[in-house]
Design an enzyme around this catalytic site. Structure first.
Site, PDB file in Angstrom:
ATOM      1  CD  GLU A   1      -2.324  -2.143   1.253  1.00 51.13           C
ATOM      2  OE1 GLU A   1      -3.427  -2.663   1.416  1.00 51.13           O
ATOM      3  OE2 GLU A   1      -1.273  -2.803   1.394  1.00 51.13           O
TER       4      GLU A   1
ATOM      5  CE1 TYR B   1       0.820   3.959   5.102  1.00 51.14           C
ATOM      6  CE2 TYR B   1       0.009   1.755   4.604  1.00 51.14           C
ATOM      7  CZ  TYR B   1      -0.227   3.060   4.996  1.00 51.14           C
ATOM      8  OH  TYR B   1      -1.510   3.465   5.267  1.00 51.14           O
TER       9      TYR B   1
ATOM     10  NE  ARG C   1      -2.498  -5.574   3.140  1.00 54.35           N
ATOM     11  CZ  ARG C   1      -3.479  -6.268   2.571  1.00 54.35           C
ATOM     12  NH1 ARG C   1      -3.533  -7.589   2.750  1.00 54.35           N
ATOM     13  NH2 ARG C   1      -4.389  -5.693   1.823  1.00 54.35           N
TER      14      ARG C   1
ATOM     15  CG  HIS D   1      -2.937   4.762   1.113  1.00 52.28           C
ATOM     16  ND1 HIS D   1      -4.063   3.977   1.230  1.00 52.28           N
ATOM     17  CD2 HIS D   1      -2.115   4.374   2.130  1.00 52.28           C
ATOM     18  CE1 HIS D   1      -3.930   3.158   2.266  1.00 52.28           C
ATOM     19  NE2 HIS D   1      -2.763   3.375   2.814  1.00 52.28           N
TER      20      HIS D   1
ATOM     21  CD  GLN E   1     -20.909   7.810   3.787  1.00 54.99           C
ATOM     22  OE1 GLN E   1     -21.613   7.043   3.146  1.00 54.99           O
ATOM     23  NE2 GLN E   1     -21.412   8.840   4.425  1.00 54.99           N
TER      24      GLN E   1
END
Length: 710
Positions: free
Chosen positions: A182, A184, A231, A269, A362
C-alpha cells in the site's frame, strides 16, 4: 469457535496452520487502523473491539499498524511499543483475544513518506521527522519533503523492525505481520518511483529489493518461534512502478527466509485506480493473489501460505476463492467492522443475519485518513464497544421505533439484541428508507444487505414490525421509549413548470425508472451523482466488472462476481449514453456529501461515461417540455435538453403529523408524545435534514436508544 460449518463453506471452515499457529478456519481479520491504539484507557477499548471479533469466529486477527519507531508513525493516532502506555494497551488486547481462543499478530508498520506529521513531536518533544528512501513528497504531504535516509539510518530502521518484533513477542502476540504494501516505507524502497538511490539500497531492481529482504531476515531472527508473515503489494497500480516480474522476483527472494505467510495487498493510497470503494467489483483483485500463489507453489518453499484480500464481503466469496486449493486463506477487514460475528453466523448458515460491509468508507477509511475515531455506518457500535456494551438488559422495556430506514433499523436491532420488547413502525410497505433507494444504484446493491440483515435479526429476536402503518400517539401511548427516525423526503423546487408530468423526484426516478430520452438533473450533490449513475450504468455486476478491468487496465478476477438480483423491472432499466444526461449545480463541489475516498471514483465514472456536469448555475428559470432553461455562470439564458427532469435538490425532515390522541388532533407525533409524558428522541434526517449523513443518523439512533432504554 466450535460452530459446525454449513456445506457451502467446507473449505473456509477447515482447519489450517500458519507457521506454529493452528487455526480453526481460514478467515483472517485483516489489519485496520482504528485510533483505539492510543486511547488512554489502559487498553479497554482495543480489548473490547478485538474480543468481540475473536468471539465472533475470527481465527486470526491482525492489529492495526504499530509503528516501529517515532518517525514511523503515520499520524498522531499511531502507537509505538514502549511509548505512552502502548504495551499495557496491547497486552490487554492480546489477553482478550486469547481468552476467546483466537490468535493475534502485530502488524509492524513504517509510514515512510506517507507520514502526516504536521504538528507531531517524538517522545523527546522534537518535531517528528518524515523519512523515505529518497526525498520525494507525495500529493497529500502538504508540502512536506521527506528526509532521505542515510545508509546508517537504513540499517537502524531495519533494527527498528526487529526490535518491534521482539516487543510484540514480549507483549504476548502470537506473531507479526510486516507491512510492505500500500505504498508505505518498505513498498517505497521497492519502487523506482520512490527509490532514486544509487547505493546498496537502490539503483537496480535487485538492490531496491534488499531492504525488504533485510527487514524479513532481521524480524525472523528476532522472533524465531513466532509466526511471521508479510503483506506484499500484488500490484502498486502506479504507472512506472514495480512490474509483475519484479514483484515475483521479490517473492522468490523472500521465500527462503523463513516466512510463514504472504498476505497480498493491492495499490497505493495515491493510486488513481480505485481499490476498496463500493464501485470496485467483489473479489476484483484475486488474480494478483493467485499469481503470487503460483510463484510460491512452483518454488522450493511451496508450504508458505498465501492469503488473498480486498473486496470480499461474504464468506461464500471466500469459499469460491479457496475452492481450487491455490490460496490458503482470505483476509477480511471492513466486514469485521460491519459484523463482528460474520464468521460464526456464516458457518452456522445464517447468511441472512450477516450485516454486510457496504464499501462506503465513510466511518472507517475516511475518518482514519484525517485521524478521527473509526467506526462503521452500518454498525455504529464498532470501535465503541466499551461505551455501548453488548450485555443484555436487566430491565426490559417496551421500545418503539418509528421509521424503518437505516437509523430506525439501527435503533431497533440494538434494543432487540439487548432483550427489550421492540416494535418497529414503518409508514411505507417496505423497510430500508434511503438504503432501499441506494440499493438500486449500480455498485450500491450491497446496501440492501443491511436492510435484509436487520429484518432477519428483528424476526429472530421476536420484534414486531408493522409495515404500511404510520404510528400514532395512541399506538405509542404505553411505550417506555420512542425513537423517531422517520428520515427525509425529497425537497421540491420552486421553478415554473415543476409540476409538469415529466418532472420527477429522485425517489420516483429510482423506484419507477426514467423514460428514454435526455435527462436534466437539478442538484449535483451525492444523490444527483447517484441518480446519474443509475441512468447510465449497467445493473449487471459481471458487465461492470469487465468494464472496470478495461477502464483501469487491470486483471479483474470473476471468481466472486455473482448475480445481484434487481428489484426494478427490466423495462424500467432504461440506460442511455452519458451525454444524454446533464447534472446541474449552483455552487459547491459535485458529489458533495460523498466520502472523500469515494467521491473521486463516483465523479470519474460519470466523466468516463460522458455525463455533462454544469456548475455555477445562477438560476433555474423554467421547465418546459423537452427543455430546462437556466441562467448559466455567465448570466446567459441557456436551454438544457430535458425530456425528463429529475429533482435532486436536497431533502426535508419527514416528521409525522396530523395524528390523534384521545380523539383530539395534535401538532404531530413528537409533540403528542411529549404531552403524554412518553420519553421520545428524534434522530437522523428527521431531526436535521440539512446535511443528510447516514453515519450521523445511525450513530444518533444508537445513542438515543441507549439513553432511553439502557
Amino acid at each position: 469457535m466450535s460452530t459446525v460449518a454449513v456445506p457451502e463453506l467446507a473449505v473456509v471452515s477447515s482447519p489450517w496452520s500458519l507457521g506454529p499457529l493452528h487455526l480453526s478456519n481460514r478467515v483472517v481479520m485483516g489489519s485496520m487502523h482504528t485510533g483505539l491504539e492510543v486511547q488512554d484507557d489502559g487498553g479497554a477499548g482495543m480489548a473490547a473491539f478485538y474480543r468481540e471479533r475473536a468471539a465472533g469466529g475470527a481465527a486470526c486477527i491482525i492489529t492495526g499498524g504499530i509503528a516501529v519507531s517515532d518517525e514511523a508513525r503515520g499520524g498522531p493516532d499511531f502507537a509505538v511499543f514502549g511509548v505512552g502506555g502502548a504495551d499495557e494497551r496491547f497486552r490487554a488486547a492480546v489477553d482478550a483475544v486469547h481468552d476467546e481462543g483466537s490468535t493475534i499478530l502485530a502488524q509492524l508498520f513504517h509510514a515512510g513518506r506517507y507520514a502526516l506529521a504536521a504538528g507531531m513531536v517524538d517522545r523527546h518533544g522534537a518535531p517528528q521527522r518524515v523519512v523515505a528512501p529518497s526525498a520525494l513528497p507525495w500529493a497529500a504531504a502538504r508540502g512536506v519533503v521527506p528526509t532521505e535516509l542515510t545508509a546508517a539510518e537504513v540499517e537502524r530502521t531495519i533494527e527498528d523492525f526487529a526490535a518491534a518484533a521482539r516487543s510484540a513477542r514480549d507483549t504476548g502476540f502470537d506473531g507479526v505481520e510486516i507491512m510492505a504494501s500500500e505504498g508505505y516505507l518498505i513498498n517505497q524502497f521497492q519502487s523506482p518511483l520512490t527509490n532514486l538511490r544509487d547505493d546498496e539500497w537502490g539503483g537496480s531492481p535487485e538492490r531496491r529489493r534488499r531492504f525488504t529482504v533485510a527487514v524479513v531476515e532481521a524480524v525472523r531472527a528476532a522472533v524465531p518461534d513466532l509466526a511471521v508473515t508479510i503483506r506484499l503489494s500484488g500490484a502498486d497500480l502506479m504507472p512506472g512502478s514495480s512490474t509483475d516480474d519484479e514483484v515475483d522476483a521479490l517473492v522468490h527472494d523472500l521465500l527462503p527466509l523463513g516466512l510463514d505467510g504472504i498476505s497480498v495487498g493491492i495499490g497505493w493510497h495515491e493510486s488513481r485506480t480505485p481499490t476498496v470503494q463500493a464501485a470496485v467489483p467483489h473479489g476484483a483483485w484475486l488474480a494478483y493473489a493467485s499469481r503470487i500463489a503460483r510463484v510460491v507453489r512452483a518454488s522450493d518453499h511451496p508450504e508458505v501460505r498465501v492469503i488473498a484480500s480486498n473486496r470480499m464481503t461474504d464468506l461464500r466469496d471466500g469459499e469460491a476463492v479457496l475452492a481450487d486449493g491455490l490460496l490458503d486463506a482470505v483476509a477480511l477487514a471492513r466486514p469485521f467492522l460491519a459484523d463482528p460475528a460474520i464468521v460464526d453466523r456464516s458457518l452456522a448458515g445464517s447468511f441472512d443475519l450477516v450485516n454486510t460491509c457496504i464499501g462506503c468508507n465513510q466511518a472507517c477509511l475516511d475518518r482514519s485518513i484525517i485521524g478521527a475515531p473509526v467506526s462503521c455506518l452500518v454498525n455504529p457500535r464498532a470501535a465503541r464497544e466499551v461505551a455501548f456494551p453488548a450485555r443484555p438488559t436487566t430491565d426490559p422495556k417496551r421500545v418503539d421505533v418509528v421509521g424503518g430506514g437505516p437509523a430506525g433499523l439501527a435503533a431497533a436491532v440494538d434494543a432487540a439484541r439487548r432483550g427489550h420488547h421492540v416494535t418497529l413502525w414503518e409508514a411505507s410497505d417496505r423497510l430500508g428508507g434511503q438504503f432501499d433507494l441506494a440499493a438500486l444504484v449500480p455498485g450500491k446493491e450491497d446496501y440492501a444487505a443491511t436492510v435484509r440483515a436487520a429484518r432477519a435479526e428483528l424476526a429472530d429476536r421476536g420484534a414486531t414490525v408493522h409495515l404500511g402503518h404510520p404510528a400514532t400517539v395512541a399506538d405509542l401511548a404505553g411505550s417506555d421509549a420512542v425513537v423517531v427516525a422517520t428520515g427525509v423526503v425529497p425537497r421540491a423546487v420552486d421553478v415554473p413548470g415543476a409540476d409538469l408530468p415529466h418532472v420527477l423526484s429522485y425517489e420516483q426516478a429510482l423506484r419507477d425508472g426514467v423514460p428514454a430520452g435526455t435527462v436534466a438533473i437539478i442538484g449535483g450533490g451525492g444523490i444527483g451523482v447517484d441518480t446519474a449513475a443509475f441512468l447510465t450504468e449497467s445493473p449487471d455486476e459481471a458487465r461492470r466488472a469487465t468494464e472496470f478491468g478495461a477502464r483501469w487496465d487491470v486483471d479483474v478476477a470473476e471468481t466472486v462476481v455473482g448475480d445481484v438480483p434487481q428489484r426494478l423491472p427490466a423495462a424500467h432499466r432504461t440506460l442511455r449514453p452519458g451525454p444524454d444526461v446533464t447534472v446541474l449545480r449552483r455552487s459547491g463541489k459535485f458529489g458533495q456529501g460523498v466520502g472523500i475516498t469515494s467521491r473521486w471514483v463516483a465523479l470519474g465514472r460519470l466523466r468516463d461515461a460522458g455525463v455533462r456536469m454544469v456548475g455555477g448555475v445562477q438560476e433555474y428559470l423554467r421547465i418546459e417540455p423537452g427543455v430546462l432553461w437556466i441562467r448559466d455562470e455567465h448570466g446567459d439564458e441557456v436551454g438544457v435538453p430535458a425530456d425528463s427532469v429529475v429533482v435532486c435538490a436536497g431533502q426535508e425532515p419527514a416528521l409525522p403529523t396530523g395524528d390523534e390522541a384521545d380523539g383530539r388532533p395534535t401538532d404531530g407525533l413528537v409533540t403528542g408524545l411529549q404531552a403524554a409524558g412518553v420519553p421520545v428522541a428524534v434522530v437522523g434526517g428527521a431531526r436535521d435534514a440539512r446535511s443528510v449523513d447516514a453515519v450521523r443518523a445511525t450513530s444518533e439512533a444508537l445513542e438515543a436508544v441507549r439513553r432511553l432504554a439502557p
